[in-house]
Motif scaffolding. Sequence first.
Motif, PDB file in Angstrom:
ATOM      1  N   GLU A   1      10.727  33.204  34.601  1.00 58.18           N
ATOM      2  CA  GLU A   1      10.520  32.308  35.740  1.00 58.18           C
ATOM      3  C   GLU A   1      10.336  33.141  37.019  1.00 58.18           C
ATOM      4  O   GLU A   1      11.283  33.777  37.480  1.00 58.18           O
ATOM      5  CB  GLU A   1      11.726  31.383  35.914  1.00 58.18           C
ATOM      6  N   PRO A   2       9.138  33.181  37.590  1.00 61.49           N
ATOM      7  CA  PRO A   2       8.896  34.025  38.764  1.00 61.49           C
ATOM      8  C   PRO A   2       9.736  33.633  39.976  1.00 61.49           C
ATOM      9  O   PRO A   2      10.198  34.500  40.710  1.00 61.49           O
ATOM     10  CB  PRO A   2       7.413  33.845  39.066  1.00 61.49           C
ATOM     11  N   TRP A   3       9.960  32.344  40.197  1.00 64.76           N
ATOM     12  CA  TRP A   3      10.734  31.915  41.376  1.00 64.76           C
ATOM     13  C   TRP A   3      12.186  32.345  41.248  1.00 64.76           C
ATOM     14  O   TRP A   3      12.827  32.677  42.246  1.00 64.76           O
ATOM     15  CB  TRP A   3      10.623  30.411  41.579  1.00 64.76           C
ATOM     16  N   LEU A   4      12.710  32.374  40.035  1.00 66.25           N
ATOM     17  CA  LEU A   4      14.097  32.798  39.837  1.00 66.25           C
ATOM     18  C   LEU A   4      14.252  34.295  40.056  1.00 66.25           C
ATOM     19  O   LEU A   4      15.226  34.751  40.662  1.00 66.25           O
ATOM     20  CB  LEU A   4      14.565  32.409  38.432  1.00 66.25           C
TER      21      LEU A   4
ATOM     22  N   ALA B   1      12.295  36.101  42.024  1.00 69.50           N
ATOM     23  CA  ALA B   1      12.144  36.317  43.469  1.00 69.50           C
ATOM     24  C   ALA B   1      13.424  35.955  44.216  1.00 69.50           C
ATOM     25  O   ALA B   1      13.827  36.654  45.157  1.00 69.50           O
ATOM     26  CB  ALA B   1      10.975  35.483  43.991  1.00 69.50           C
ATOM     27  N   PHE B   2      14.090  34.889  43.818  1.00 70.09           N
ATOM     28  CA  PHE B   2      15.347  34.502  44.441  1.00 70.09           C
ATOM     29  C   PHE B   2      16.418  35.566  44.220  1.00 70.09           C
ATOM     30  O   PHE B   2      17.151  35.928  45.147  1.00 70.09           O
ATOM     31  CB  PHE B   2      15.811  33.158  43.874  1.00 70.09           C
TER      32      PHE B   2
END
Length: 57
Positions: free
Chosen positions: A33-36, A38-39
């Motif tokens: 998951e790219p957003w995870l 990045a977070f």
Amino acid sequence: MRWLLLGALLGLLLTIPQALAVAVTVVTVLVSEPWLVAFAVGVVARPYLPLVGRWTR
């Protein structure tokens, strides 16, 4: 506390052989998951970023 959690995880992985496969699967899904990702990078980098002050006149 960190060493206690690590010991509990290693004990769990040694007593239940399928736990390693489940752990690898969960980590793979989370990393995909790219957003995870990045977070997580933002959370790790936040303490090292400089503080921005107020605007001055």
